[in-house]
Design a protein around this motif. Structure first.
Motif, short mmCIF file in Angstrom:
data_model
loop_
_atom_site.label_atom_id
_atom_site.label_comp_id
_atom_site.label_asym_id
_atom_site.label_seq_id
_atom_site.Cartn_x
_atom_site.Cartn_y
_atom_site.Cartn_z
N LEU A 78 0.83 -1.21 0.00
CA LEU A 78 0.00 0.00 0.00
C LEU A 78 0.86 1.26 0.00
O LEU A 78 0.56 2.24 -0.69
CB LEU A 78 -0.93 -0.01 1.21
N ARG A 79 1.95 1.24 0.77
CA ARG A 79 2.84 2.40 0.79
C ARG A 79 3.53 2.59 -0.55
O ARG A 79 3.70 3.71 -1.03
CB ARG A 79 3.87 2.25 1.91
N THR A 94 -8.09 -12.79 10.63
CA THR A 94 -8.56 -11.89 9.58
C THR A 94 -7.77 -10.59 9.65
O THR A 94 -7.25 -10.20 10.70
CB THR A 94 -10.06 -11.59 9.73
N ILE A 95 -7.68 -9.93 8.51
CA ILE A 95 -6.96 -8.66 8.40
C ILE A 95 -7.98 -7.57 8.05
O ILE A 95 -8.70 -7.67 7.05
CB ILE A 95 -5.87 -8.75 7.31
N ARG A 96 -8.04 -6.54 8.90
CA ARG A 96 -9.00 -5.45 8.70
C ARG A 96 -8.26 -4.19 8.24
O ARG A 96 -7.25 -3.82 8.83
CB ARG A 96 -9.75 -5.17 10.00
N ILE A 97 -8.76 -3.59 7.19
CA ILE A 97 -8.14 -2.38 6.62
C ILE A 97 -9.13 -1.22 6.74
O ILE A 97 -10.27 -1.29 6.28
CB ILE A 97 -7.79 -2.59 5.13
N ARG A 98 -8.68 -0.14 7.38
CA ARG A 98 -9.45 1.11 7.45
C ARG A 98 -8.77 2.12 6.54
O ARG A 98 -7.61 2.46 6.75
CB ARG A 98 -9.50 1.62 8.88
N GLN A 106 -11.54 0.29 -4.55
CA GLN A 106 -11.36 -0.62 -5.68
C GLN A 106 -9.88 -0.80 -6.02
O GLN A 106 -9.44 -1.89 -6.37
CB GLN A 106 -12.11 -0.07 -6.91
N GLU A 107 -9.12 0.25 -5.87
CA GLU A 107 -7.68 0.18 -6.15
C GLU A 107 -6.99 -0.78 -5.17
O GLU A 107 -6.11 -1.55 -5.56
CB GLU A 107 -7.07 1.57 -6.05
N VAL A 108 -7.43 -0.74 -3.91
CA VAL A 108 -6.86 -1.66 -2.90
C VAL A 108 -7.24 -3.09 -3.22
O VAL A 108 -6.41 -4.01 -3.14
CB VAL A 108 -7.35 -1.26 -1.50
N GLU A 109 -8.50 -3.30 -3.61
CA GLU A 109 -8.94 -4.66 -3.94
C GLU A 109 -8.13 -5.23 -5.11
O GLU A 109 -7.72 -6.40 -5.09
CB GLU A 109 -10.43 -4.66 -4.26
N ASP A 131 -13.04 -1.03 6.43
CA ASP A 131 -13.63 -0.90 5.11
C ASP A 131 -13.47 -2.18 4.31
O ASP A 131 -14.31 -2.51 3.47
CB ASP A 131 -12.97 0.26 4.37
N LEU A 132 -12.38 -2.88 4.54
CA LEU A 132 -12.10 -4.14 3.84
C LEU A 132 -11.61 -5.18 4.84
O LEU A 132 -10.86 -4.86 5.77
CB LEU A 132 -11.03 -3.94 2.75
N THR A 133 -12.02 -6.43 4.63
CA THR A 133 -11.59 -7.51 5.50
C THR A 133 -11.12 -8.68 4.65
O THR A 133 -11.80 -9.08 3.71
CB THR A 133 -12.74 -7.99 6.42
#
Length: 521
Positions: A78-79, A94-98, A106-109, A131-133
């Motif tokens: 991400l960086r 699980t990994i949670r992304i805020r 969508q770019e992260v997905e 926002d994403l898990t």
């Protein structure tokens, strides 16, 4: 004497001489330096004495470690893509992304799907928390579980091989246990330290003065690790939690005298990816201290005076020669994929091993003498030939053990004793068939030919089924059972070579030298 008989006699004579050559170092110690073979028959733990260790492999911890690495890789990805994320947290598995910018969803997905295929999206029951898990792909998790023990076996074998133990046993037991047997090792502590060291190498930045709180109260994003300071004193280090690089990029490790401190140092060489990463880290962190962390202990924290772009570095910690050698060993062979828990330890003394040898030899001698006496008493001349084949069988079997580097254990001695009984079984069938042919009035030559020909099918079938049983024992058994299986299978081969073909050579030799009117059976 026909040429065929001559060649068969020379073949058996040559095999006997070779077996003697291979066995001299076992019975004459030390063997003369000019002797062509120097390796004696290896003795197992129960005969030689040594150390037995049983480890439990923490497979679940390996899965957790992989999830942690995915979190680090996700943060780095991400960086690198310049996508800001408020937080990346792990909640169980699980990994949670805020996200700081919701438009980047969508770019992260797409990035995760492209660069982290081991992660799969999962329904997010708590929209406020993330926002994403993501979670690990079940197929990938299953692959990790299946490969952990195999990887641990390989790494332990490599470590033990460089430890210098002759003929160690390293094998899986069940689904999550590993057995390690070290013949001749009476002080197992160094071996346990070497085997059990996880060898997770990490590079982390030491906190700048005034940052990260204090050793007593670290700020979020920082942690306190124990380590070694000046003069070898214990010291606490306040370091950033973020791992900049791990030991999986190491290509080699070796020892050398330390440059500026007493003792030895461990020099490491990085692969292409590691050299590039290490160069980037040191370029952006000139003037700071870089903590070299091994299994959560800071081994050294040198100051970065200039960028290091050559892909080489050094770990100094006032190591003595043995400590540096062991550290280089575990780094060179890689980190264990999961922690090991020692659940059983036994030390077999050499006196107990000597007593086992004496008892085993005694049982072998008694069994052999009884078989020899019975065969001579019951089959007369034929029994003498069978006994001669029996002695050659034992000679060849032990010679194969010496040549192949197989380990002889108490179950192996039991297999030899069983082989003695099975070796004369073929001759009993042959001699009984010869007796029947002689009763029918056939000549000596015709009786011998018919005896071998008609007994062969029964001999072949019985030995093939026994050999198959030995293979099954070897594939599905553990240490002692496998030792017995190896001896059984090798004994079957040498028994056929001596009990069937060897005795036939003797009869052919006798018939070629003089006419036989009868056969003593």
């Amino acid at each position: 004497m026909s040429r065929t008989v001559l060649w068969r006699v020379l073949l058996f004579a040559g095999l006997a001489v070779a077996a003697v050559v291979f066995l001299v170092p076992t019975f004459v110690r030390p063997a003369p330096k000019w002797w062509p073979w120097q390796q004696p028959v290896r003795l197992g733990l129960d005969l030689q004495g040594g150390t037995h260790l049983l480890y439990h492999v923490e497979i679940e911890q390996s899965v957790d470690n992989m999830i942690d690495r995915n979190v680090q890789d996700l943060d780095a990805a991400l960086r690198e893509a310049q996508i800001g994320a408020s937080t990346i947290d792990r909640d169980g598995r699980t990994i949670r992304i805020r996200l700081a910018n919701k438009d980047k969803r969508q770019e992260v997905e797409d990035l995760v799907k492209d660069k982290l295929p081991a992660l799969v999206p999962v329904p997010n029951p708590d929209v406020e928390a993330a926002d994403l898990t993501y979670a690990m792909d079940p197929k990938e998790e299953r692959r990790i579980r299946d490969s952990v023990v195999d990887q641990a076996l390989k790494i332990i074998r490599n470590r033990i091989d460089q430890f210098g133990v002759a003929e160690p046993t390293v094998q899986a037991q069940g689904t999550d246990e590993i057995v390690v047997q070290l013949p001749g090792i009476q002080d197992p502590q160094r071996a346990k330290d070497l085997i059990g060291k996880t060898a997770v190498l990490e590079f982390k930045l030491v906190a700048n003065p005034g940052q990260g709180g204090s050793v007593e109260h670290p700020a979020p994003g920082y942690q306190v690790l124990a380590g070694k300071g000046e003069g070898g004193r214990r010291q606490s280090y306040l370091v950033e939690k973020k791992t900049l690089m791990t030991g999986d990029v190491l290509k080699n490790a070796s020892i050398s005298p330390a440059s500026h401190t007493e003792g030895m140092a461990v020099e490491f060489e990085l692969d292409a990816r590691g050299a590039k990463l290490f160069g980037s880290i040191t370029t952006s962190s000139v003037g700071r201290n870089l903590a070299i962390v091994l299994d959560n202990v800071v081994e050294s924290a040198p100051r970065i005076n200039e960028p290091i772009t050559g892909g080489r570095g050094q770990i100094t910690g006032r190591f003595d020669f043995t400590e540096a050698q062991d550290l280089a060993n575990v780094l060179r062979n890689g980190a264990l994929p999961a922690p090991l828990k020692l659940i059983e330890e036994r030390t077999v003394g050499p006196s107990l091993g000597l007593d086992s040898i004496q008892r085993g030899v005694r049982s072998f001698a008694v069994g052999t003498i009884l078989v020899i006496v019975f065969m001579v008493w019951y089959y007369r001349g034929g029994g003498v030939i069978a006994d001669l084949a029996l002695l050659f069988n034992v000679l060849f079997l032990l010679g194969v053990f010496a040549l192949g580097g197989f380990t002889l254990s108490l179950p192996g001695i039991a297999g030899i004793v069983l082989t003695i009984g099975m070796a004369v079984d073929a001759n009993v069938l042959i001699l009984e068939r010869i007796r029947e042919e002689l009763r029918l009035g056939k000549s000596a030559r015709a009786a011998i030919d018919a005896g071998y020909e008609r007994a062969w099918s029964a001999i072949r079938d019985s030995n093939v089924t026994t050999f198959a049983s030995g293979l099954i024992l070897f594939n599905f058994g553990t240490g002692p059972v496998r030792g017995f299986a190896v001896t059984l299978c090798l004994g079957i081969l040498t028994s056929l070579a001596t009990g069937v073909f060897g005795t036939r050579v003797v009869y052919d030799l006798l018939m070629s030298r003089r006419r036989l009117d009868t056969v003593s059976v």
